[in-house]
Scaffold this motif. Structure first.
Motif, short mmCIF file in Angstrom:
data_model
loop_
_atom_site.label_atom_id
_atom_site.label_comp_id
_atom_site.label_asym_id
_atom_site.label_seq_id
_atom_site.Cartn_x
_atom_site.Cartn_y
_atom_site.Cartn_z
N ALA A 1 47.61 -20.45 66.67
CA ALA A 1 47.60 -21.88 67.01
C ALA A 1 46.84 -22.13 68.30
CB ALA A 1 49.03 -22.39 67.12
N TRP B 1 43.27 -22.78 67.65
CA TRP B 1 42.98 -23.94 66.81
C TRP B 1 42.43 -25.09 67.65
CZ3 TRP B 1 45.61 -24.60 61.65
CH2 TRP B 1 45.20 -25.77 61.01
N ILE C 1 57.24 -22.14 65.62
CA ILE C 1 56.62 -23.28 64.95
C ILE C 1 56.44 -24.43 65.94
CG2 ILE C 1 56.99 -25.08 63.21
CD1 ILE C 1 58.38 -22.96 61.49
N THR C 2 57.47 -24.70 66.72
CA THR C 2 57.40 -25.76 67.72
C THR C 2 56.35 -25.46 68.78
OG1 THR C 2 59.76 -26.20 67.42
CG2 THR C 2 58.73 -27.10 69.38
N TYR D 1 52.78 -25.72 67.45
CA TYR D 1 52.36 -27.11 67.38
C TYR D 1 51.93 -27.63 68.76
CZ TYR D 1 52.53 -32.16 66.74
OH TYR D 1 52.20 -33.50 66.71
N GLU E 1 48.44 -26.08 69.58
CA GLU E 1 47.43 -26.28 68.54
C GLU E 1 46.67 -27.58 68.77
OE1 GLU E 1 46.33 -28.74 65.10
OE2 GLU E 1 48.23 -28.89 66.19
N GLY F 1 54.25 -31.27 73.66
CA GLY F 1 54.88 -30.75 72.45
C GLY F 1 55.95 -29.72 72.71
N LEU G 1 60.73 -28.53 62.26
CA LEU G 1 59.84 -29.41 61.50
C LEU G 1 60.06 -30.88 61.88
CD1 LEU G 1 60.04 -27.70 57.98
CD2 LEU G 1 58.24 -27.47 59.72
N ILE H 1 58.28 -31.47 65.32
CA ILE H 1 56.83 -31.68 65.32
C ILE H 1 56.45 -32.97 64.62
CG2 ILE H 1 56.40 -29.20 65.41
CD1 ILE H 1 55.70 -29.24 62.49
#
Length: 327
Positions: free
Chosen positions: A173, A176, A254-255, A258, A261, A273, A309, A312
């Motif tokens: 990420a 990205w 995941i958090t 994000y 990214e 974020g 999820l 984000i």
């Protein structure tokens, strides 16, 4: 009397194996630094990289080789490999992280990354997966060779694989996105860094920031648990505890992924974020077993993923309230 064959801990003995690993890791920073200096000179003279970039490239290559040697099953006694799914799970953790990083590098990274720069980012990614992922997971208790390879501890394998994949998720990420024409103007905090004008440092810096937050969050997670993680997973092989910790780790990754990214708009814009990591932490405070309770609640780990999820999904709205852009 029936002859019973005692399963050896290692072909050379437990003590020799332990000392060998300590000596190998002790020499690793010296070898990595030496290789970095050599590559710095070679690439600078060849007009490929600046000195600092060449150093990182050389050190990353040595880290990749060391990481492969650290997790290699070559020379491992066949009895350790037999009926040991933990080895496969560890490999899946690495493969998943590598696939994610390769996908980002070739599809969503800055278009200026090509040629030698592609090799640099690939080396940094794999080095991070091995050093900060597989080896970093051992800091929490489960050990790759002793617990997974030799003792076939499935619970330990779950956490190491999850931590490895989470590390790769964050690094991928961090690659990205593109830099806007004025993006380096937002990097005044880092003007002292060599190679500032190139901006290549943005990816490893944000990876280290994200990985540091992941590690700190996992420390907080284990401190809030009522039972000792090493005791429950390493000694008692409790798969439920390992699964809950593994899914919490992935939810936090995941958090964080994000947060790092996307196009680089500036340091403080990218921090917005990270605040969403509070949701998985809050879920753990609600779901963790109370003192004296052994069983974990059903679906606990998947609730962490769901909260990540949700986090984000609402992050852009929350950032807009304070005037920050995430994209």
């Amino acid at each position: 009397m029936t002859n019973v064959r005692v399963l050896p801990r290692d072909q050379t003995g437990a003590n020799v194996s332990q000392l060998s690993r300590v000596r190998t890791f002790g020499a690793f920073p010296v070898v990595a630094a030496f290789a970095g200096f050599i590559c710095a000179v070679i690439f600078y003279e060849a007009d490929v990289f600046w000195g600092d970039t060449g150093f990182v490239f050389g050190a990353s290559l040595i880290t990749c080789i060391w990481g492969l040697a650290h997790s290699s099953t070559i020379g491992l006694h066949p009895l350790y490999r037999f009926n040991n799914p933990g080895i496969g799970l560890l490999r899946l953790g690495v493969i998943g992280a590598v696939i994610w990083c390769a996908y980002v590098l070739f599809n969503h990274a800055d278009p200026t990354i090509e040629g030698w720069w592609t090799l640099l980012y690939a080396a940094m990614a794999f080095a991070a997966i091995k050093l900060f992922g597989q080896f970093g997971a051992e800091w929490f208790g489960p050990r790759l060779r002793e617990d997974v390879f030799e003792r076939k501890n499935w619970a330990a394998a779950q956490f190491i694989a999850a931590y490895t994949f989470s590390t790769g998720l964050i690094f991928g990420a961090a690659m990205w996105g593109e830099m806007s024409p004025d993006s380096l103007d937002y990097g005044w905090v880092f003007r002292w860094l060599p190679g500032y004008e190139d901006g290549w440092w943005i990816t490893p810096w944000f990876f280290l920031l994200g990985w540091g937050i992941l590690t700190a969050t996992m420390v907080f997670y284990f401190r809030r648990e009522q039972d000792n993680f090493r005791q429950r997973v390493v000694r008692e092989r409790n798969a439920e505890d390992a699964q809950a910790a593994s899914l919490f780790c992935i939810a936090c990754a995941i958090t964080i992924a994000y947060a790092v990214e996307g196009d680089y708009l500036g340091f403080f814009h990218s921090l917005a974020g990270f605040s969403m990591i509070a949701l998985p932490i809050l879920a753990h405070e609600i779901m963790r077993p109370a003192r004296g309770h052994v069983k974990r609640q059903k679906g606990e780990g998947w609730l962490y993923i769901l909260m990540a999820l949700i986090g984000i999904a609402v992050a852009p709205w929350m950032a807009g309230l304070i005037g920050l852009d995430l994209f």
